[in-house]
Design a protein around this motif. Structure first.
Motif, PDB file in Angstrom:
ATOM      1  N   PHE A  28       0.848  -1.183   0.000  1.00 48.74           N
ATOM      2  CA  PHE A  28       0.000   0.000   0.000  1.00 48.74           C
ATOM      3  C   PHE A  28       0.883   1.232   0.000  1.00 48.74           C
ATOM      4  O   PHE A  28       2.056   1.162   0.367  1.00 48.74           O
ATOM      5  CB  PHE A  28      -0.932   0.019   1.223  1.00 48.74           C
ATOM      6  CG  PHE A  28      -0.219  -0.084   2.538  1.00 48.74           C
ATOM      7  CD1 PHE A  28      -0.019  -1.318   3.147  1.00 48.74           C
ATOM      8  CD2 PHE A  28       0.268   1.045   3.177  1.00 48.74           C
ATOM      9  CE1 PHE A  28       0.640  -1.432   4.359  1.00 48.74           C
ATOM     10  CE2 PHE A  28       0.934   0.952   4.390  1.00 48.74           C
ATOM     11  CZ  PHE A  28       1.113  -0.287   4.986  1.00 48.74           C
ATOM     12  N   PHE A  29       0.290   2.363  -0.418  1.00 45.91           N
ATOM     13  CA  PHE A  29       1.044   3.606  -0.465  1.00 45.91           C
ATOM     14  C   PHE A  29       0.907   4.393   0.816  1.00 45.91           C
ATOM     15  O   PHE A  29       1.879   4.905   1.364  1.00 45.91           O
ATOM     16  CB  PHE A  29       0.581   4.456  -1.659  1.00 45.91           C
ATOM     17  CG  PHE A  29       1.294   5.766  -1.775  1.00 45.91           C
ATOM     18  CD1 PHE A  29       0.626   6.952  -1.508  1.00 45.91           C
ATOM     19  CD2 PHE A  29       2.623   5.827  -2.133  1.00 45.91           C
ATOM     20  CE1 PHE A  29       1.277   8.175  -1.599  1.00 45.91           C
ATOM     21  CE2 PHE A  29       3.294   7.044  -2.228  1.00 45.91           C
ATOM     22  CZ  PHE A  29       2.609   8.215  -1.962  1.00 45.91           C
ATOM     23  N   SER A  30      -0.316   4.477   1.323  1.00 44.47           N
ATOM     24  CA  SER A  30      -0.549   5.217   2.562  1.00 44.47           C
ATOM     25  C   SER A  30      -1.804   4.688   3.237  1.00 44.47           C
ATOM     26  O   SER A  30      -2.603   3.983   2.620  1.00 44.47           O
ATOM     27  CB  SER A  30      -0.688   6.714   2.287  1.00 44.47           C
ATOM     28  OG  SER A  30      -1.827   6.959   1.485  1.00 44.47           O
ATOM     29  N   ILE A  31      -1.945   5.021   4.487  1.00 49.69           N
ATOM     30  CA  ILE A  31      -3.093   4.584   5.282  1.00 49.69           C
ATOM     31  C   ILE A  31      -3.906   5.810   5.663  1.00 49.69           C
ATOM     32  O   ILE A  31      -3.382   6.738   6.285  1.00 49.69           O
ATOM     33  CB  ILE A  31      -2.647   3.831   6.547  1.00 49.69           C
ATOM     34  CG1 ILE A  31      -1.757   2.650   6.180  1.00 49.69           C
ATOM     35  CG2 ILE A  31      -3.861   3.374   7.345  1.00 49.69           C
ATOM     36  CD1 ILE A  31      -1.149   1.947   7.379  1.00 49.69           C
ATOM     37  N   ASN A  32      -5.163   5.822   5.286  1.00 54.50           N
ATOM     38  CA  ASN A  32      -6.007   6.982   5.572  1.00 54.50           C
ATOM     39  C   ASN A  32      -6.256   7.150   7.057  1.00 54.50           C
ATOM     40  O   ASN A  32      -5.950   8.168   7.654  1.00 54.50           O
ATOM     41  CB  ASN A  32      -7.337   6.862   4.830  1.00 54.50           C
ATOM     42  CG  ASN A  32      -7.148   6.730   3.340  1.00 54.50           C
ATOM     43  OD1 ASN A  32      -7.325   5.661   2.779  1.00 54.50           O
ATOM     44  ND2 ASN A  32      -6.760   7.816   2.700  1.00 54.50           N
ATOM     45  N   VAL A  33      -6.825   6.122   7.644  1.00 51.55           N
ATOM     46  CA  VAL A  33      -7.198   6.174   9.054  1.00 51.55           C
ATOM     47  C   VAL A  33      -6.711   4.900   9.735  1.00 51.55           C
ATOM     48  O   VAL A  33      -6.830   3.808   9.170  1.00 51.55           O
ATOM     49  CB  VAL A  33      -8.725   6.290   9.242  1.00 51.55           C
ATOM     50  CG1 VAL A  33      -9.088   6.372  10.720  1.00 51.55           C
ATOM     51  CG2 VAL A  33      -9.270   7.504   8.490  1.00 51.55           C
ATOM     52  N   MET A  34      -6.170   5.060  10.905  1.00 50.06           N
ATOM     53  CA  MET A  34      -5.829   3.910  11.750  1.00 50.06           C
ATOM     54  C   MET A  34      -6.590   4.049  13.055  1.00 50.06           C
ATOM     55  O   MET A  34      -6.867   5.172  13.501  1.00 50.06           O
ATOM     56  CB  MET A  34      -4.329   3.838  12.015  1.00 50.06           C
ATOM     57  CG  MET A  34      -3.496   3.692  10.752  1.00 50.06           C
ATOM     58  SD  MET A  34      -1.758   3.334  11.092  1.00 50.06           S
ATOM     59  CE  MET A  34      -1.836   1.563  11.412  1.00 50.06           C
ATOM     60  N   TYR A 102     -10.979   0.231   2.052  1.00 46.80           N
ATOM     61  CA  TYR A 102     -11.207  -1.080   2.674  1.00 46.80           C
ATOM     62  C   TYR A 102     -10.608  -1.082   4.067  1.00 46.80           C
ATOM     63  O   TYR A 102      -9.499  -0.593   4.287  1.00 46.80           O
ATOM     64  CB  TYR A 102     -10.579  -2.184   1.827  1.00 46.80           C
ATOM     65  CG  TYR A 102     -10.904  -3.571   2.316  1.00 46.80           C
ATOM     66  CD1 TYR A 102     -10.015  -4.260   3.148  1.00 46.80           C
ATOM     67  CD2 TYR A 102     -12.096  -4.193   1.964  1.00 46.80           C
ATOM     68  CE1 TYR A 102     -10.312  -5.519   3.610  1.00 46.80           C
ATOM     69  CE2 TYR A 102     -12.396  -5.467   2.429  1.00 46.80           C
ATOM     70  CZ  TYR A 102     -11.507  -6.120   3.249  1.00 46.80           C
ATOM     71  OH  TYR A 102     -11.796  -7.371   3.713  1.00 46.80           O
ATOM     72  N   ASN A 103     -11.363  -1.658   5.017  1.00 42.09           N
ATOM     73  CA  ASN A 103     -10.921  -1.717   6.411  1.00 42.09           C
ATOM     74  C   ASN A 103     -10.238  -3.049   6.684  1.00 42.09           C
ATOM     75  O   ASN A 103     -10.869  -4.107   6.565  1.00 42.09           O
ATOM     76  CB  ASN A 103     -12.116  -1.549   7.338  1.00 42.09           C
ATOM     77  CG  ASN A 103     -11.811  -0.653   8.511  1.00 42.09           C
ATOM     78  OD1 ASN A 103     -10.870   0.142   8.484  1.00 42.09           O
ATOM     79  ND2 ASN A 103     -12.592  -0.757   9.556  1.00 42.09           N
ATOM     80  N   TYR A 104      -8.997  -2.980   7.030  1.00 41.60           N
ATOM     81  CA  TYR A 104      -8.235  -4.177   7.407  1.00 41.60           C
ATOM     82  C   TYR A 104      -8.184  -4.286   8.931  1.00 41.60           C
ATOM     83  O   TYR A 104      -8.164  -3.265   9.635  1.00 41.60           O
ATOM     84  CB  TYR A 104      -6.813  -4.106   6.848  1.00 41.60           C
ATOM     85  CG  TYR A 104      -6.747  -4.159   5.346  1.00 41.60           C
ATOM     86  CD1 TYR A 104      -6.835  -3.000   4.584  1.00 41.60           C
ATOM     87  CD2 TYR A 104      -6.595  -5.372   4.673  1.00 41.60           C
ATOM     88  CE1 TYR A 104      -6.786  -3.040   3.214  1.00 41.60           C
ATOM     89  CE2 TYR A 104      -6.536  -5.419   3.295  1.00 41.60           C
ATOM     90  CZ  TYR A 104      -6.642  -4.246   2.567  1.00 41.60           C
ATOM     91  OH  TYR A 104      -6.595  -4.291   1.197  1.00 41.60           O
TER      92      TYR A 104
END
Length: 115
Positions: A28-34, A102-104
């Motif tokens: 992945f390139f970046s994570i929007n929300v953690m 998508y939520n991982y």
């Protein structure tokens, strides 16, 4: 494929502290929300706290003032500092990451607070 690995759970007495970590790896390139969620036995999964890529945070009312969420974007890692723990905080804590819509989810880490 994205993998989330949590660490830092355990057993602590009421009033104590724990720090959870969750590292994301994969393509992945970046994570929007953690964020962090928790699920106690026989109960639904509840939001604990989230943080977006700009550092804006959101907390459940039950943890405001006691828990602090933070993230290291360079390491794709999110942290949850939990202070003043009480038995009602006992649950499996799960890390989540929103990537490209998508939520991982991670596998979860057990936090048990004894009275």
């Amino acid at each position: 494929q994205v993998q989330l690995v949590e660490s830092g759970g355990g057993l602590v007495q009421a009033g104590g502290s724990l720090r959870l970590s969750c590292a994301a790896s994969g393509s992945f390139f970046s994570i929007n929300v953690m964020g962090w969620y928790r699920q106690a036995p026989g109960k639904q999964r509840d939001l604990v706290a989230t943080i977006n890529s700009g550092g804006i945070t959101n907390y459940a009312d039950s943890v405001k003032g006691r828990f602090t969420i933070s993230r290291d974007n360079a390491k794709n890692t999110v942290y949850l500092q939990m202070n003043s723990l009480n038995p009602e905080d006992t649950a499996v804590y799960l890390c989540a990451a929103l990537i490209r819509g998508y939520n991982y989810w991670g596998q979860g880490t057990q936090v048990t607070v004894s009275s």
